[in-house]
Design a protein around this motif. Sequence first.
Motif, short mmCIF file in Angstrom:
data_model
loop_
_atom_site.label_atom_id
_atom_site.label_comp_id
_atom_site.label_asym_id
_atom_site.label_seq_id
_atom_site.Cartn_x
_atom_site.Cartn_y
_atom_site.Cartn_z
N UNK B 24 0.84 -1.20 0.00
CA UNK B 24 0.00 0.00 0.00
C UNK B 24 0.87 1.25 0.00
N UNK B 26 0.35 4.29 -1.14
CA UNK B 26 -0.36 5.51 -0.77
C UNK B 26 -0.21 5.77 0.72
N UNK B 27 -0.33 4.67 1.46
CA UNK B 27 -0.18 4.69 2.91
C UNK B 27 1.17 5.29 3.30
N UNK B 30 1.56 8.95 2.64
CA UNK B 30 0.80 9.67 3.65
C UNK B 30 1.58 9.78 4.95
N UNK B 34 1.76 12.88 7.55
CA UNK B 34 1.34 12.69 8.92
C UNK B 34 2.46 13.04 9.91
N UNK B 37 2.97 16.81 10.13
CA UNK B 37 1.87 17.37 10.91
C UNK B 37 2.08 17.16 12.41
N UNK B 38 2.44 15.92 12.75
CA UNK B 38 2.63 15.59 14.16
C UNK B 38 3.74 16.43 14.77
N UNK B 40 4.93 19.27 13.77
CA UNK B 40 4.55 20.67 13.81
C UNK B 40 3.64 20.96 15.00
N UNK B 41 2.61 20.13 15.16
CA UNK B 41 1.63 20.37 16.22
C UNK B 41 2.23 20.15 17.60
N UNK B 42 3.05 19.09 17.69
CA UNK B 42 3.70 18.80 18.95
C UNK B 42 4.51 20.01 19.42
#
Lengths: 266, 267
Positions: B24, B26-27, B30, B34, B37-38, B40-42
Amino acid sequence: MATLVTCWALVRASVRGSMQYRANFIAEVLFGVIYNSLGFVFILLVLGQFTSIDGWTLGEITLLYGIRLCGHGLWALCFSSSMMLDYYVQEGEWDRFLVRPMPAFVLMMVSYFRVAVFGDVLAGVVVLAAGIHQAGIVWTPARVLFLGATILGSAGLDAAFAIGPGALGFRFLNTEGVRGTIDYLTSQFAAYPLTILGRPVRYLLTFVIPLAFVAWIPGAVLLGKEEALPVPAWLAWGSPLVGVGLFLAALWFFRRESRHYQSAGS
Amino acid sequence: MIALRPNPAWFGMARIAARSLTIYRFQHLWGFVSLGLQLFLMRAVWEAAYGGRDSIDGVAIRTQIVFLTIALLQGRLLNIQIAWSIQGQVESGKVAIDLIRPMGFLGQMTAREVGRTFRNLTYVLSLIPLALLLGSLRPPDPFTMLPYGASLLLAYVVGLLTWTLVGLMSFWLLQINAIRAMLQMLSTFLAGTLVPLWFMPDALRTVLTFLPFQAAGFLPAAIYSGQVHGLALVQPFAVQLAWIVILGLAVRVVWGRAQRKIVVQGG
């Protein structure tokens, strides 16, 4: 009416099915409670050391977390079987829903009941009660109504975030990554005042992936903190409608994507 | 009997497990989104919590971010699924076939797991530039890298043994989904990689020190972020080695009993 009766019978059957294994049932409910409390424990630990995040106290953040958890619990109670879509598509099980005299989406919804959901709801109610107790909301009739609407809206958003990306499963077969990220985003960050993020990201999470409407914006309305929001007051008060709107959009998208279903052939 | 006699078939099994992960794609793409994002937010959350202060309780914000980033990255390597593999074989009855094969059951399960880890390793290595680019990770210096690598390897062994033990429970309980999932979910927290042990309340920290999970997560990350150095390095290594001995013996004993407990389902 007959449809409703059938649905109810199917839901009852799937609940009874999952209750067959008592020990596993209890463990799963516990799982739901722990899974949903973990993010909150994180906040407790961090705020225990640092007392406030961007001017929001622990009590206020608890309220935000409670709103998000209750919305999530309500979503999970109704729509959690949408998480099974990848499996249904991969295995060709979707065929079974297509040949029955009811909309396939409805059949999918009643096909499976995840007992952990009771844990989700339990955790939500407890955290929300604690938040309401701690945050010191000045209650007005409008705010009481708004809280109810907010939980519905929050559930709508959560549902949309699951059903919309989940529908991509009809084409891509495996959407675990996308769903996992969105679940991570909502479960970990929906309860923070998004002012902690820089402006571009805050706008992204307000207008593109409207995470801000899950708890932060309605929470600010309840606490009378609207002036710090990046949206006008009327939009903040209308935030439950954002949830409803997005939910309907997700349903439409799901129907559209479901035309791309190719049976698995076996 | 623990069968860790070298067996050429291990490599075949490891290769198949590694390849099965690339189906997979695409996974995987991604995964980059992900992680970005993690990270950055952390960072946003912790910077907000620090509220402009440079350092709290002697932990600089920079160190904190590096710790959490390396913890996140190594977490993908230390995400050990052996309990799940064991349970699957036991639950479906496939364990019968595994036992007929001319190599030990735990050896087969371990080989699969190591195969998965190698595939994940290339994946994690591909994520490192992104973490460096975002400024969350400090380029490693050799005096930290060496003990870190050693500690990471020990952490992997601790994790492997811990989860083998959990997996072996399925010989008695058959259905360990809920227990396993619960532990798996709690493990980032128990390992002290979500909130580092230094920011935990004293009581909780004490409890976690007596569990194996921190030896399989917190300790290497603490070394990497420079919170443990010099002579103090002896302690984490001693803790990890002690856990390997304890858990190794436990696996031996439990596996000995499990073999007498096998219920093969269906026929």
